[in-house]
Write a protein that holds these residues in place. Sequence first.
Motif, short mmCIF file in Angstrom:
data_model
loop_
_atom_site.label_atom_id
_atom_site.label_comp_id
_atom_site.label_asym_id
_atom_site.label_seq_id
_atom_site.Cartn_x
_atom_site.Cartn_y
_atom_site.Cartn_z
N ARG A 138 3.97 18.10 -11.40
CA ARG A 138 4.07 19.37 -10.66
C ARG A 138 2.83 19.65 -9.78
N ASP A 139 2.16 18.55 -9.39
CA ASP A 139 1.03 18.67 -8.46
C ASP A 139 1.58 18.55 -7.03
N THR A 150 0.83 -1.20 0.00
CA THR A 150 0.00 0.00 0.00
C THR A 150 0.86 1.26 0.00
N ILE A 151 1.91 1.24 0.84
CA ILE A 151 2.81 2.40 0.90
C ILE A 151 3.55 2.57 -0.43
N ALA A 152 3.96 1.45 -1.03
CA ALA A 152 4.65 1.50 -2.33
C ALA A 152 3.75 2.14 -3.39
N LEU A 153 2.46 1.79 -3.34
CA LEU A 153 1.51 2.37 -4.28
C LEU A 153 1.38 3.88 -4.06
N LEU A 154 1.32 4.29 -2.78
CA LEU A 154 1.22 5.72 -2.46
C LEU A 154 2.48 6.48 -2.88
N ILE A 155 3.63 5.84 -2.73
CA ILE A 155 4.88 6.46 -3.18
C ILE A 155 4.85 6.65 -4.70
N LEU A 197 2.15 7.00 -6.60
CA LEU A 197 1.21 8.09 -6.88
C LEU A 197 1.84 9.45 -6.56
N ARG A 198 2.61 9.49 -5.47
CA ARG A 198 3.27 10.74 -5.09
C ARG A 198 4.32 11.12 -6.14
N ILE A 255 0.14 13.49 0.38
CA ILE A 255 0.46 12.07 0.60
C ILE A 255 1.56 11.92 1.64
N ARG A 256 2.63 12.74 1.49
CA ARG A 256 3.74 12.67 2.46
C ARG A 256 3.27 12.98 3.88
#
Length: 495
Positions: A465-466, A450-455, A457-458, A473-474
């Motif tokens: 540049r969003d 899950t964290i890997a997926l969030l990384i 997306l980040r 997320i961070r």
Amino acid sequence: MALYENQNLKIYNSLTGEKELFTPITPGYVGMYVCGPTVYSNVHLGNCRTFISFDLVFRYLKHLGYKVRYVRNITDAGHLENDAETGEDRIAKKARLMEIEPMEVVQKYTVDFHDTLKKFNNLPPSIEPTATGHIIEQIEIIKTLIDKGFAYEANGSVYFDVLKYNQAHHYGILSKRKLEDLIANTRELDGQSDKKNPQDFALWKKAEPQHIMRWPSPWGTGFPGWHLECTAMSTKYLGDTFDIHGGGMDLKFPHHECEIAQGHATTGKAPVHYWMHANMLTLNGKKMAKSTGNNILPTEIFSGNNHVLSKAYAPSVARFFMLQATYGSVLDFSDEALMAAEKGFLKLMDAIALLPKLETKNTSSLDINAWKQSCYDAMNDDFNSPILIAKLFEAVKYINAIANNKASITETDKAALKETLHNFTFDVLGLEATEALNDNSKDRKRLENTIALLIELRNKARLDRDYAMSDKIRDALSDMDIQLKDAREGTTFSL
């Protein structure tokens, strides 16, 4: 030179109500007796807490270099219902209900007791005597007490004369009770007419025809009193006077009080130097009791098959949770508390696993020797495991700081830190790394994915540049104590 020569261990002595410097009777040797279970049912969690507490004591004394003889008995006869003087033997009653022999009950629940404590990673005691294996020793003590005028026979039973003992000694010295108050509050019980005084307690009880467990004696066929069993077994293996006697707080009176009286009356000496008592465990703020349903067995914690907890917890997590409180304090067991303990436990294990991989430098940001002594200071303060755990988490913070290039460590200090963490985490606290990590591996893998997926997306948000989404997320992960670290090679995280 043994470690104990440079450490000043203090123990809270229930007898004096003070923390006292521990000085063993024989230098370098410790004799310790802990009241074991009455094996008529599955060992309950409160009992486990007591035995884990004294396992910690055993482990630390051994770590300090003492040669320890740890005696913990098995009560397999003589313990009547409700700790009373009359009624049915707990084991015999269970045997009758199950339609099996009493010794089958004993075997079944002794095996359960050993299996459960093994899961908790308790070390076995040096000697584990049984009450039925020491009937002869109990009879000999009774003979001595009768000869000295501290016991009398009545209708096939033998009782300890509390009033006679109290003339020269203090019955109530441990529990801080006065005999006159005890006399005023004594209930009338069946068979009381056999006693000279209502507060006298049984050393040997005449077996009625329906009583299954019975042995011959000079006073007729009968069975030993529960209190006498521990006196016989402790003194046989540790001598007339020994260093430490432990047990649950509920045993202080009358069980331990009677042990003191019997021992002192038999030998003329106080039997124990340091009395230690572990406190009770509550469940969701209430006393554990089978009758109310507010109860959970250790095996139900490990399997998750219960109505109290939201998931299964590894034995080392449950052990870690119990060690987060001092042995003398009341501890409340709950799903939320276990969840927090699991999180902390895994953080500790992660840091220990990370330490060998760290790069070393020419300087250290932490005084390892001072930190190491602070760990000893915690344990020297009456085995203060919660303070020790806090000290271990100082090391966890330091290790993570090194990993994030915010601190440094030399090769020598790294070796010392690794050894000290191992000694206190695994040898003294008795935790096990692989078991909890394996038991939680599925949940952990899901979390990591899950964290890997969030990384991922980040990273996409940053490329687009969003930055608002990237920061969101961070920060959200940071609020959950999941720290992201951006480097040239990519983004990593630590829990």
